[in-house]
Structure formats: structure tokens, C-alpha cells
Design a protein around this motif. Structure first.
Motif, mmCIF file in Angstrom:
data_model
loop_
_atom_site.group_PDB
_atom_site.id
_atom_site.type_symbol
_atom_site.label_atom_id
_atom_site.label_comp_id
_atom_site.label_asym_id
_atom_site.label_seq_id
_atom_site.Cartn_x
_atom_site.Cartn_y
_atom_site.Cartn_z
ATOM 1 N N LEU A 71 76.857 -8.661 -11.502
ATOM 2 C CA LEU A 71 76.966 -9.474 -10.284
ATOM 3 C C LEU A 71 78.413 -9.730 -9.892
ATOM 4 C CD1 LEU A 71 74.160 -12.135 -10.832
ATOM 5 C CD2 LEU A 71 74.063 -10.009 -9.516
ATOM 6 N N GLY A 72 79.370 -9.182 -10.643
ATOM 7 C CA GLY A 72 80.774 -9.363 -10.291
ATOM 8 C C GLY A 72 81.332 -10.700 -10.718
ATOM 9 N N LEU A 73 80.713 -11.347 -11.722
ATOM 10 C CA LEU A 73 81.171 -12.654 -12.219
ATOM 11 C C LEU A 73 81.679 -12.571 -13.655
ATOM 12 C CD1 LEU A 73 78.283 -14.882 -10.798
ATOM 13 C CD2 LEU A 73 80.581 -14.601 -9.867
ATOM 14 N N ALA A 74 82.219 -11.422 -14.026
ATOM 15 C CA ALA A 74 82.684 -11.259 -15.405
ATOM 16 C C ALA A 74 83.854 -12.182 -15.717
ATOM 17 C CB ALA A 74 83.086 -9.810 -15.650
ATOM 18 N N HIS A 75 84.619 -12.592 -14.708
ATOM 19 C CA HIS A 75 85.775 -13.436 -14.931
ATOM 20 C C HIS A 75 85.385 -14.906 -15.114
ATOM 21 C CE1 HIS A 75 84.897 -13.489 -10.655
ATOM 22 N NE2 HIS A 75 85.627 -14.610 -10.528
ATOM 23 N N LYS A 76 84.174 -15.288 -14.649
ATOM 24 C CA LYS A 76 83.730 -16.686 -14.773
ATOM 25 C C LYS A 76 82.655 -16.859 -15.838
ATOM 26 C CE LYS A 76 84.849 -18.353 -10.150
ATOM 27 N NZ LYS A 76 84.341 -19.064 -8.956
ATOM 28 N N ARG A 77 81.738 -15.937 -15.877
ATOM 29 C CA ARG A 77 80.660 -15.912 -16.859
ATOM 30 C C ARG A 77 79.905 -17.232 -16.877
ATOM 31 N NH1 ARG A 77 80.980 -11.159 -19.074
ATOM 32 N NH2 ARG A 77 79.251 -11.611 -20.491
ATOM 33 N N TYR A 78 79.832 -17.927 -18.054
ATOM 34 C CA TYR A 78 78.950 -19.102 -18.160
ATOM 35 C C TYR A 78 79.452 -20.286 -17.330
ATOM 36 C CZ TYR A 78 82.320 -21.283 -21.332
ATOM 37 O OH TYR A 78 83.433 -21.851 -21.881
ATOM 38 N N LYS A 79 80.721 -20.203 -16.841
ATOM 39 C CA LYS A 79 81.257 -21.286 -16.025
ATOM 40 C C LYS A 79 80.844 -21.160 -14.552
ATOM 41 C CE LYS A 79 85.292 -21.987 -18.959
ATOM 42 N NZ LYS A 79 86.772 -22.029 -19.029
ATOM 43 N N ALA A 80 80.255 -20.031 -14.188
ATOM 44 C CA ALA A 80 79.844 -19.831 -12.800
ATOM 45 C C ALA A 80 78.693 -20.772 -12.450
ATOM 46 C CB ALA A 80 79.414 -18.389 -12.593
ATOM 47 N N SER A 81 78.735 -21.345 -11.214
ATOM 48 C CA SER A 81 77.685 -22.263 -10.780
ATOM 49 C C SER A 81 76.493 -21.474 -10.229
ATOM 50 C CB SER A 81 78.228 -23.214 -9.717
ATOM 51 O OG SER A 81 78.636 -22.490 -8.569
ATOM 52 N N ASP A 82 75.384 -22.145 -10.037
ATOM 53 C CA ASP A 82 74.186 -21.506 -9.486
ATOM 54 C C ASP A 82 74.441 -20.989 -8.074
ATOM 55 O OD1 ASP A 82 72.921 -22.140 -11.826
ATOM 56 O OD2 ASP A 82 71.978 -23.961 -11.050
ATOM 57 N N ASN A 83 75.214 -21.703 -7.297
ATOM 58 C CA ASN A 83 75.512 -21.273 -5.927
ATOM 59 C C ASN A 83 76.364 -20.004 -5.936
ATOM 60 O OD1 ASN A 83 75.442 -21.545 -3.056
ATOM 61 N ND2 ASN A 83 77.528 -22.427 -3.130
ATOM 62 N N GLU A 84 77.317 -19.942 -6.898
ATOM 63 C CA GLU A 84 78.141 -18.740 -6.993
ATOM 64 C C GLU A 84 77.301 -17.537 -7.405
ATOM 65 O OE1 GLU A 84 82.437 -20.791 -8.208
ATOM 66 O OE2 GLU A 84 81.080 -20.043 -9.755
ATOM 67 N N ILE A 85 76.357 -17.748 -8.277
ATOM 68 C CA ILE A 85 75.475 -16.650 -8.682
ATOM 69 C C ILE A 85 74.623 -16.184 -7.504
ATOM 70 C CG2 ILE A 85 73.512 -16.070 -10.169
ATOM 71 C CD1 ILE A 85 74.717 -17.887 -12.293
ATOM 72 N N ARG A 86 74.116 -17.152 -6.757
ATOM 73 C CA ARG A 86 73.271 -16.797 -5.603
ATOM 74 C C ARG A 86 74.085 -16.038 -4.553
ATOM 75 N NH1 ARG A 86 71.478 -21.321 -4.944
ATOM 76 N NH2 ARG A 86 72.863 -22.121 -3.313
ATOM 77 N N LEU A 87 75.292 -16.483 -4.259
ATOM 78 C CA LEU A 87 76.120 -15.802 -3.273
ATOM 79 C C LEU A 87 76.540 -14.419 -3.756
ATOM 80 C CD1 LEU A 87 78.398 -18.726 -2.027
ATOM 81 C CD2 LEU A 87 76.423 -17.727 -0.873
ATOM 82 N N ALA A 88 76.857 -14.334 -5.102
ATOM 83 C CA ALA A 88 77.230 -13.025 -5.647
ATOM 84 C C ALA A 88 76.061 -12.042 -5.551
ATOM 85 C CB ALA A 88 77.678 -13.183 -7.091
#
Length: 631
Positions: free
Chosen positions: A93-110
Motif C-alpha cells: 500500500l506504499g506505507l513501508a515508511h510508517k508501518r504500524y504508526k499509520a492511521s486508519d485514514n492513511e491506510i484507506r487513502l493509500a
């Protein structure tokens, strides 16, 4: 009214029924796309909506990301749709730099960005050739299915492949860079803690309370990792209920095993950090120094108390010594004074006696014929020995005034007194009682023995025996003599002290003016007593009484010819112990203790027993001599 309520759409669904009435069904529609925002902007032209601005910014970012997306396309194309479980969902999802710190909204937008970019229809519209059976878009959908659901995302975060589950190595580098190395490891593991916030490792300036709080937290660490993502087989893949239960049991067993291994790993990490923490070492050293100081202070206090006690004891001993020396000096002074007084008294006595002798010598001892000279000389000696200093002074004064009359009167009075004392002593010796000669007079030279109060001939014989048994040089000699007299002498509760015994022994030695031994004097008194008893027996025979001699018929008639029983033998032995040698009228008392036997029976039995003992001793001695010769 919320946007969801405005977006509600009523859908009329015609269903055939008996009455021909249609039913209404309500459903929620997600607001997506630029068209909806245009609609909302036109409908709310005069309203300032924060939600609109935020979503507009997000939409703008999404559109920019869609147009400017340069994500890792090679990585996405390298994924295997059949092995989606092993992929890195955050990287997909392109969130390798944030990983477990990513919020639910960031995951949804990604995910929305990835859909707009990599959906098969979008790629087909751009002229890209898409293989529907093996397209990587399935991996994107799988990543969102895992990360978009909180429970599944937590399960995946428990086994995040980017997390280092190891423990640092105990080497010099780790010890030198303790805070950097262990700080990173504790920070990495703090994400699993159920209790938040997690205390930090801190630095060298951290207080002891902070350090203890940190290690207390980690020694009681509670992790929420469940390892359910690593289940080898899905529970729902079972064909029937029993198989599903079996799969569930296997999965739970593996989870428990991994959980234990995880807790062991965390505990080993904490133990290693605690053992290498320089702050803990400093605290231990400080505690050790405090204990050592406290122990030293306690020992010093004990030593001080002991020294104080010894000082007090020394002072007490010194005080006692000084008091003893003072008493010794006083006693010495007193004894010297008494000695001087005695010497002065002796000199005065000697002077008065010399004056009397010279006075009488100058007057030829007041003799009128030669027959009076020897009695007068003897009387003069008696007066010199018996009279005290005051009496001598008075006699000398009277003789100067009255002459012969005073001298003869003094001799007559002295003879009367000596005769009275002689009769008293003889009567006391005959009756076995002690009397006292005058305390102010000195015993005359021709008296054989002075007997003081409560000193009977029997006691004197025991005294002589004890003095011979405990000669000079014996330890506590006079205490031994006194104990011997107290244990063997018979009397009405008379207890002799060492001082009484010593004084009596000295008195007996001083009164031995006839140059005969002390033993002979006492024996003579005992012989006198025996003669008196013999005279009484003869008197009784003369009066017709029976004599108790062994060979008389009366004695033979009074004896009991029957053999001795055990009870009689025990009574005799006990009586012999109760009335030892020296007891007054010993055999009469022994005969009273054996009521079935007479005095002669007891004496004969004692003689028989003594002969038996001597015969046994002789036989034993002969046997020993024979054995010695044989050897």
C-alpha cells in the motif's frame, strides 16, 4: 444533517405480492469521487464546512498522488497472487515508511490511491495489457483486507517482518554504547505492550526511582502479541466440525508456544540490560558502600560500647582495689595499734609483775618461817599469771599499804578460785558438758587443759584428729577441719566456723604448760571419763545389778541367738552410717536403731563383718601376689 444522511438514497423495489404493494428498502452509499464534492459544493455554497475542506484537501492529495504516483511498480508486479499471506502489506500500500504508526485514514487513502492507479479497468483504459487470472491487483486487495480490519491488522502487526526479535550481544561495543543499543531494542518492543505509556530507558542522568520504575515495568511486561497470523491452516478450511476443532486446537497450541518463547526473549533482553546497566552497577556499589558504612558504624558502636564497658569495669576494679588497699591500710594501722597496745600492756604487766616480785623480794616474801617460803613463791607465780594489769596494780597498792595481810588475802582468793574452776572442769568432764573458765584471768601454769563453752572432750578429740588429718599446707585447711567437726561431732545444733576452730587450736597449744602433748591431755580426760563409768558399773554390781560382759550368763541370756535377717542387717548398716566413730554412747544408739537386737549383738555382728572384710582383703592380696609371682 450529515453527509451520510444526505447521501441516502431510497430505492424502490417492486415485488409481487398478494396485495400488489411495493416495499421500500434503505441502504447507505459511500461518498466518493469528484462528482459528489461538486454536488456538495453547489448545495452548500454559503456554508464553511471544515469536513469539506479536509476531505477536499485529501481528495486533492489523492488526485495528485494518482497523477504523480511513482510507487514501486516492479515490486507489485513481482508479487505472487497465490502467496498474498507472505507479502509485506504495508509496502504493497506504499506505507513501508510508517508501518504500524499509520492511521486508519492513511491506510484507506493509500488503498484508494492504489485502486485509482492499478485497478485493471484503469490500466486497460490507459492501454495496458492486463492478465485477469494472475494480476497483482489481488495483492493490493488482500493488503487492504488485512490492514483495513483492526483485528486482522493487529494480528499482522504481531509478526511484522521488519521487527527484529533478537537480543543484543553482550560485548564491549554494547557495553560502551549501552543507551543507544538497548534504547532502540526497548523502543522496538514497546509497541507490543498492553500498558501505555511505556517508560523510556533514560540516560546516565536518570534518577534511581526512574531506573527502578523502568525495570519494574519490563520485568512485569504484558505483551498483546497473539501470533494468530502464523496459523498454518485456516479454521474455516475444515470439511466438518471435528476437523475445524482439531485445526483450532493445533493453532492455539502453537500460539501458546510462540507466546512463551516471546516472553522468554523479552525476559532475557531485560536481564541482559539489567546486568550491563552502568546505573544499576552504580546503585549496587552505593548500596554496598552504605551497608559497609552501616556495618562499620555498628561495629564501631559495639567496640565503643565494649570499650566503655571495659573502662567502667576497670574503674570499678580500680575503685575496689583502692578500697581494699584502704581497708588493708586501716587494718594494718589497727593491728599495729593493737600490737603497740599489747606490747605496752605486756610491758606494763611485766613492770607490775617485776614491781610485785621486787617488792616481795625486798620483804622476803612476807615469810615468818622457812616453811612459808615455797607456798608464798608459788602463790606469787599464780598471782602473776592469773591477775590482770589493773588487779596487779591494785594488789601492789594494797601490799604497800597493808603488807603481808594483803598478800596472803590475794593468795587465798586465788586458791579458792582455782579450786572452784578445777571442780567445775572435773564435773564437766564427768558429765560430758563444757564450761568456761573466767574470761578476765589467765589460765594458771599447773592447769592441764582449758575447756571453753560447748567444747566437750569428744569434740576436742575430733579436733585433734582433724588437725592430724589435714596438716599444715592443706588448701583451705581450717575450712576442712571445721567441716569435719560439723559432720562428725554430736551436739545440739553446734556449728563450728573456721575461725572458731583456729582460735581453739591456738588456745589448746598455748595452754599446754606441762609440756605434754595435746593428744595425751585429751586422752587423759577420756580415761577419767572411762574410769568414772567403770566405777558406776562396779557400784551397780555391788548393789546387785547385772554386768553386761560377754562371758556372763546374763549377757548370754540377753542375746538373740537367731541369725540376722536382711532387714536387721540393713538397719545395722544404716545405724553405723548415722552414728559414726566418736559419737557419744554410739552402741547404745545403734542398739536402739535395731529394736530386735541388743547392744552386744550389734557389737558382735559388727566384729564379724569386720573380720569377713579383712579376710576378703587378705585373700585378694594373696591372689594378686601369686599372680605377680607367676608373671
Amino acid at each position: 444533517m450529515t453527509c451520510v444522511q444526505e447521501c441516502r438514497e431510497e430505492i424502490v423495489q417492486e415485488n409481487s405480492s398478494k396485495n400488489g404493494v411495493c416495499t421500500l428498502t434503505e441502504r447507505n452509499v459511500q461518498t466518493v469521487g469528484p462528482a459528489y464534492f461538486n454536488y456538495y459544493r453547489i448545495a452548500h455554497q454559503n456554508e464553511d464546512s471544515l469536513w469539506l475542506n479536509n476531505n477536499q484537501e485529501a481528495e486533492d492529495e489523492t488526485e495528485e498522488d494518482v497523477t504523480d504516483d511513482n510507487d514501486d511498480l516492479d515490486y507489485l508486479k513481482s508479487l505472487d497472487p497465490k502467496a498474498c499471506k507472505d507479502q509485506d502489506h504495508y509496502r504493497v500500500l506504499g506505507l513501508a515508511h510508517k508501518r504500524y504508526k499509520a492511521s486508519d485514514n492513511e491506510i484507506r487513502l493509500a488503498y484508494r490511491k492504489k485502486v485509482l492507479r492499478h485497478h485493471p479497468d484503469k490500466r486497460k483504459a490507459r492501454g495496458e495489457k492486463v492478465n485477469q487470472d494472475n494480476d497483482y491487483f489481488v495483492c493490493i486487495s488482500k493488503a487492504y483486507d488485512i490492514l483495513g480490519v483492526p483485528s486482522k491488522r493487529r494480528s499482522y502487526d504481531s509478526v511484522d517482518p521488519e521487527v527484529d526479535d533478537g537480543v543484543p550481544t553482550a560485548n564491549e561495543y554494547t557495553k560502551k554504547n549501552f543507551y543507544q543499543v538497548f534504547g532502540a531494542f526497548f523502543e522496538m518492543n514497546s509497541r507490543w505492550s498492553e500498558r501505555q505509556p511505556v517508560p523510556k530507558l533514560g540516560s546516565a542522568e536518570s534518577s534511581r526511582r526512574e531506573v527502578e520504575k523502568f525495570y519494574s515495568f519490563w520485568y512485569d511486561f504484558q505483551s498483546w502479541r497473539d501470533f494468530s497470523y502464523l496459523d498454518e491452516e485456516e479454521k474455516d478450511s475444515g470439511m466438518d466440525r471435528e476437523q475445524r476443532r482439531w485445526i483450532d486446537r493445533q493453532n492455539k497450541a502453537m500460539r501458546v508456544k510462540r507466546k512463551k518463547e516471546e516472553m522468554v526473549r523479552v525476559r532475557s533482553l531485560v536481564d541482559l540490560a539489567y546486568s550491563m546497566d552502568p546505573r544499576v552497577a552504580a546503585f549496587k556499589q552505593e548500596e554496598l558502600e552504605k551497608k559497609t558504612a552501616a556495618k562499620k558504624a555498628k561495629q564501631d558502636a559495639i567496640k565503643a560500647a565494649r570499650a566503655e564497658q571495659e573502662r567502667i569495669e576497670r574503674e570499678a576494679e580500680e575503685k575496689i582495689r583502692l578500697e581494699r588497699e584502704e581497708k588493708e591500710r586501716e587494718e594494718k594501722t589497727r593491728l599495729e595499734a593493737e600490737k603497740k597496745q599489747k606490747e605496752s600492756l605486756k610491758k606494763a604487766m611485766k613492770k607490775e609483775r617485776k614491781n610485785m616480785r621486787d617488792f616481795l623480794k625486798d620483804r622476803d616474801y612476807f615469810v615468818e618461817n622457812e616453811n612459808e617460803k615455797i607456798p608464798h613463791l608459788t602463790g606469787m607465780d599464780k598471782l602473776c599469771e592469773m591477775l590482770s594489769l589493773v588487779q596487779l596494780q591494785e594488789l601492789n597498792s594494797n601490799m604497800k599499804e597493808h603488807g603481808r595481810k594483803a598478800f596472803l588475802s590475794a593468795i587465798e582468793e586465788c586458791e579458792k578460785k582455782l579450786d572452784q574452776e578445777r571442780r567445775t572442769v572435773l564435773e564437766a568432764a564427768r558429765l560430758g558438758r563444757g564450761v568456761s573458765v573466767g574470761t578476765n584471768e589467765i589460765a594458771p601454769a599447773n592447769e592441764k587443759l582449758e575447756i571453753t563453752s560447748n567444747w566437750t572432750p569428744e569434740h576436742l578429740q575430733l579436733l585433734i584428729k582433724a588437725v592430724n588429718m589435714f596438716p599444715a599446707g592443706t588448701v583451705d585447711r581450717w575450712e576442712c577441719v571445721a567441716n569435719f567437726l560439723n559432720s562428725h561431732a554430736s551436739g545440739a545444733g553446734i556449728v563450728r566456723t573456721p575461725k572458731d576452730v583456729l582460735d581453739k587450736a591456738k588456745t589448746l597449744q598455748k595452754s599446754d604448760h606441762s609440756r605434754s602433748s595435746l593428744r595425751e591431755q585429751v586422752n587423759s580426760l577420756a580415761f577419767d571419763k572411762f574410769q568414772n563409768n567403770k566405777k558406776r558399773e562396779i557400784q551397780v554390781e555391788a548393789d546387785g545389778g547385772a554386768s553386761e560382759r560377754f562371758d556372763t550368763p546374763a549377757a548370754q541370756a540377753g542375746r538373740n541367738p537367731a541369725p540376722w535377717t536382711n532387714d536387721e542387717q540393713q538397719q545395722l548398716e544404716q545405724a553405723l552410717k548415722t552414728f559414726p566413730n566418736g559419737t557419744e554412747e554410739r552402741w547404745d544408739r545403734i542398739a536402739e536403731a535395731v529394736p530386735t537386737r541388743s547392744k552386744k549383738d550389734c557389737m558382735k555382728r559388727f566384729k564379724e563383718l569386720a573380720d569377713m572384710v579383712r579376710a576378703k582383703q587378705s585373700a585378694k592380696a594373696s591372689g594378686d601376689n601369686s599372680a605377680a609371682k607367676a608373671t
